[in-house]
Scaffold this motif. Sequence first.
Motif, PDB file in Angstrom:
ATOM      1  N   PRO A  67       0.826  -1.140  -0.132  1.00 19.86           N
ATOM      2  CA  PRO A  67      -0.101   0.105  -0.011  1.00 19.86           C
ATOM      3  C   PRO A  67       0.788   1.353  -0.322  1.00 19.86           C
ATOM      4  O   PRO A  67       1.936   1.464   0.699  1.00 19.86           O
ATOM      5  CB  PRO A  67      -0.795  -0.099   1.259  1.00 19.86           C
ATOM      6  CG  PRO A  67      -0.531  -1.465   1.944  1.00 19.86           C
ATOM      7  CD  PRO A  67       0.654  -2.125   1.134  1.00 19.86           C
ATOM      8  N   GLY A  68       0.317   2.239  -0.790  1.00 21.79           N
ATOM      9  CA  GLY A  68       1.118   3.594  -0.847  1.00 21.79           C
ATOM     10  C   GLY A  68       2.457   3.552  -1.552  1.00 21.79           C
ATOM     11  O   GLY A  68       3.062   4.520  -1.285  1.00 21.79           O
ATOM     12  N   VAL A  69       2.600   2.370  -2.231  1.00 23.12           N
ATOM     13  CA  VAL A  69       3.903   2.525  -3.107  1.00 23.12           C
ATOM     14  C   VAL A  69       4.104   3.565  -4.075  1.00 23.12           C
ATOM     15  O   VAL A  69       3.022   3.932  -4.334  1.00 23.12           O
ATOM     16  CB  VAL A  69       4.260   1.128  -3.678  1.00 23.12           C
ATOM     17  CG1 VAL A  69       3.264   0.871  -4.689  1.00 23.12           C
ATOM     18  CG2 VAL A  69       5.502   0.785  -4.079  1.00 23.12           C
ATOM     19  N   THR A  70       5.366   4.069  -4.025  1.00 22.65           N
ATOM     20  CA  THR A  70       5.467   5.181  -5.023  1.00 22.65           C
ATOM     21  C   THR A  70       5.917   4.727  -6.283  1.00 22.65           C
ATOM     22  O   THR A  70       6.426   3.530  -6.603  1.00 22.65           O
ATOM     23  CB  THR A  70       6.901   6.003  -4.601  1.00 22.65           C
ATOM     24  OG1 THR A  70       8.038   5.247  -4.767  1.00 22.65           O
ATOM     25  CG2 THR A  70       6.669   6.519  -3.154  1.00 22.65           C
ATOM     26  N   PRO A  71       5.748   5.370  -7.633  1.00 20.41           N
ATOM     27  CA  PRO A  71       6.189   4.854  -8.934  1.00 20.41           C
ATOM     28  C   PRO A  71       7.622   4.535  -8.779  1.00 20.41           C
ATOM     29  O   PRO A  71       7.971   3.566  -9.626  1.00 20.41           O
ATOM     30  CB  PRO A  71       5.916   6.215  -9.659  1.00 20.41           C
ATOM     31  CG  PRO A  71       4.816   6.867  -9.086  1.00 20.41           C
ATOM     32  CD  PRO A  71       5.155   6.726  -7.803  1.00 20.41           C
ATOM     33  N   ALA A  72       8.550   5.287  -8.041  1.00 24.16           N
ATOM     34  CA  ALA A  72       9.957   4.975  -8.097  1.00 24.16           C
ATOM     35  C   ALA A  72      10.250   3.669  -7.461  1.00 24.16           C
ATOM     36  O   ALA A  72      11.074   2.916  -8.009  1.00 24.16           O
ATOM     37  CB  ALA A  72      10.763   6.096  -7.512  1.00 24.16           C
ATOM     38  N   HIS A  73       9.498   3.212  -6.503  1.00 29.84           N
ATOM     39  CA  HIS A  73       9.894   1.914  -5.708  1.00 29.84           C
ATOM     40  C   HIS A  73       9.355   0.891  -6.735  1.00 29.84           C
ATOM     41  O   HIS A  73       9.615  -0.231  -6.965  1.00 29.84           O
ATOM     42  CB  HIS A  73       8.875   1.826  -4.414  1.00 29.84           C
ATOM     43  CG  HIS A  73       9.800   2.632  -3.445  1.00 29.84           C
ATOM     44  ND1 HIS A  73       9.764   3.874  -3.251  1.00 29.84           N
ATOM     45  CD2 HIS A  73      10.613   2.237  -2.643  1.00 29.84           C
ATOM     46  CE1 HIS A  73      10.487   4.375  -2.188  1.00 29.84           C
ATOM     47  NE2 HIS A  73      11.052   3.243  -1.897  1.00 29.84           N
ATOM     48  N   ILE A  74       8.067   1.095  -7.481  1.00 34.51           N
ATOM     49  CA  ILE A  74       7.553   0.047  -8.515  1.00 34.51           C
ATOM     50  C   ILE A  74       8.672   0.046  -9.341  1.00 34.51           C
ATOM     51  O   ILE A  74       8.874  -1.191  -9.777  1.00 34.51           O
ATOM     52  CB  ILE A  74       6.159   0.644  -8.962  1.00 34.51           C
ATOM     53  CG1 ILE A  74       5.085   0.422  -7.919  1.00 34.51           C
ATOM     54  CG2 ILE A  74       5.742  -0.379 -10.393  1.00 34.51           C
ATOM     55  CD1 ILE A  74       3.863   1.316  -8.503  1.00 34.51           C
ATOM     56  N   GLU A  75       9.230   1.065  -9.984  1.00 37.13           N
ATOM     57  CA  GLU A  75      10.273   0.659 -11.206  1.00 37.13           C
ATOM     58  C   GLU A  75      11.655   0.097 -10.387  1.00 37.13           C
ATOM     59  O   GLU A  75      11.944  -0.936 -11.322  1.00 37.13           O
ATOM     60  CB  GLU A  75      10.704   2.287 -11.554  1.00 37.13           C
ATOM     61  CG  GLU A  75      11.723   2.092 -12.394  1.00 37.13           C
ATOM     62  CD  GLU A  75      12.362   3.671 -12.841  1.00 37.13           C
ATOM     63  OE1 GLU A  75      11.846   4.000 -13.793  1.00 37.13           O
ATOM     64  OE2 GLU A  75      12.764   4.317 -11.901  1.00 37.13           O
ATOM     65  N   PHE A  76      12.053   0.459  -9.352  1.00 40.26           N
ATOM     66  CA  PHE A  76      12.951  -0.317  -8.619  1.00 40.26           C
ATOM     67  C   PHE A  76      12.646  -1.722  -8.597  1.00 40.26           C
ATOM     68  O   PHE A  76      13.410  -2.957  -8.781  1.00 40.26           O
ATOM     69  CB  PHE A  76      13.459   0.284  -7.318  1.00 40.26           C
ATOM     70  CG  PHE A  76      14.825  -0.397  -6.775  1.00 40.26           C
ATOM     71  CD1 PHE A  76      15.929   0.115  -7.017  1.00 40.26           C
ATOM     72  CD2 PHE A  76      14.934  -1.362  -5.893  1.00 40.26           C
ATOM     73  CE1 PHE A  76      17.040  -0.260  -6.661  1.00 40.26           C
ATOM     74  CE2 PHE A  76      15.690  -1.990  -5.420  1.00 40.26           C
ATOM     75  CZ  PHE A  76      17.038  -1.322  -5.994  1.00 40.26           C
ATOM     76  N   ALA A  77      11.571  -2.211  -8.059  1.00 44.37           N
ATOM     77  CA  ALA A  77      11.171  -3.596  -7.808  1.00 44.37           C
ATOM     78  C   ALA A  77      11.262  -4.404  -9.070  1.00 44.37           C
ATOM     79  O   ALA A  77      11.616  -5.478  -9.204  1.00 44.37           O
ATOM     80  CB  ALA A  77      10.061  -3.691  -7.306  1.00 44.37           C
ATOM     81  N   ASN A  78      10.784  -3.808 -10.165  1.00 49.90           N
ATOM     82  CA  ASN A  78      10.758  -4.499 -11.426  1.00 49.90           C
ATOM     83  C   ASN A  78      12.120  -4.679 -11.801  1.00 49.90           C
ATOM     84  O   ASN A  78      12.453  -5.653 -12.551  1.00 49.90           O
ATOM     85  CB  ASN A  78       9.655  -3.638 -12.444  1.00 49.90           C
ATOM     86  CG  ASN A  78       8.382  -3.731 -11.986  1.00 49.90           C
ATOM     87  OD1 ASN A  78       7.928  -4.708 -11.648  1.00 49.90           O
ATOM     88  ND2 ASN A  78       7.692  -2.654 -12.383  1.00 49.90           N
TER      89      ASN A  78
END
Length: 187
Positions: A67-78
């Motif tokens: 919850p509340g994940v940022t676009p930057a964290h989504i990019e890094f995770a991918n």
Amino acid sequence: MRKLSYGMSVSLDGYIAAPGDDLSWGVPSDELFQFWSDRVEATGLALYGRKLWEGMSSHWPTADQQPGVTPAHIEFANRWRDMPKVVFSSTISTVGWNARVVTGDAVAEIRRLKAEDGGPMDICGATLAATAMRAGLIDEYAIVTHPVLVGGGTPFFTALDDWVNLRLVETGTFPGGVLLTRYETRR
């Protein structure tokens, strides 16, 4: 031949973690987080020691679903999940997320991997990096220095038998007085 880099956030007194593995002093700004994310994107193969692997693999495989994940964290995770990884450990037998385990001689395996064709390699974790440093295998050091003295903990550098001469190739700054210095090994 592949280039092997070692880069981490470091306290001004040279530690990657304070006593008790405390990393709270090194929370990255958005700009620094993007620097690390771009570095992951450019990595052809990441080499992990067991301890850092356990920390990263406990968070990043599902970080983009929190919850509340940022676009930057989504990019890094991918990027992190997609990046090929080798985990060096004598205690872990299976890994996921585009990784494989090496239980044998780390120096021999790193030498073999460096001799292959492919993109640059990053070494992740102080213990594994110390082994590679002592063997003279690291081609580049990317040191992101935070303006804090932690007084002890896990050092970025290990004790060496011989000097390693370096050449400064890049400097940069990030918010909060954080400084990037990148050096190449002179051979």
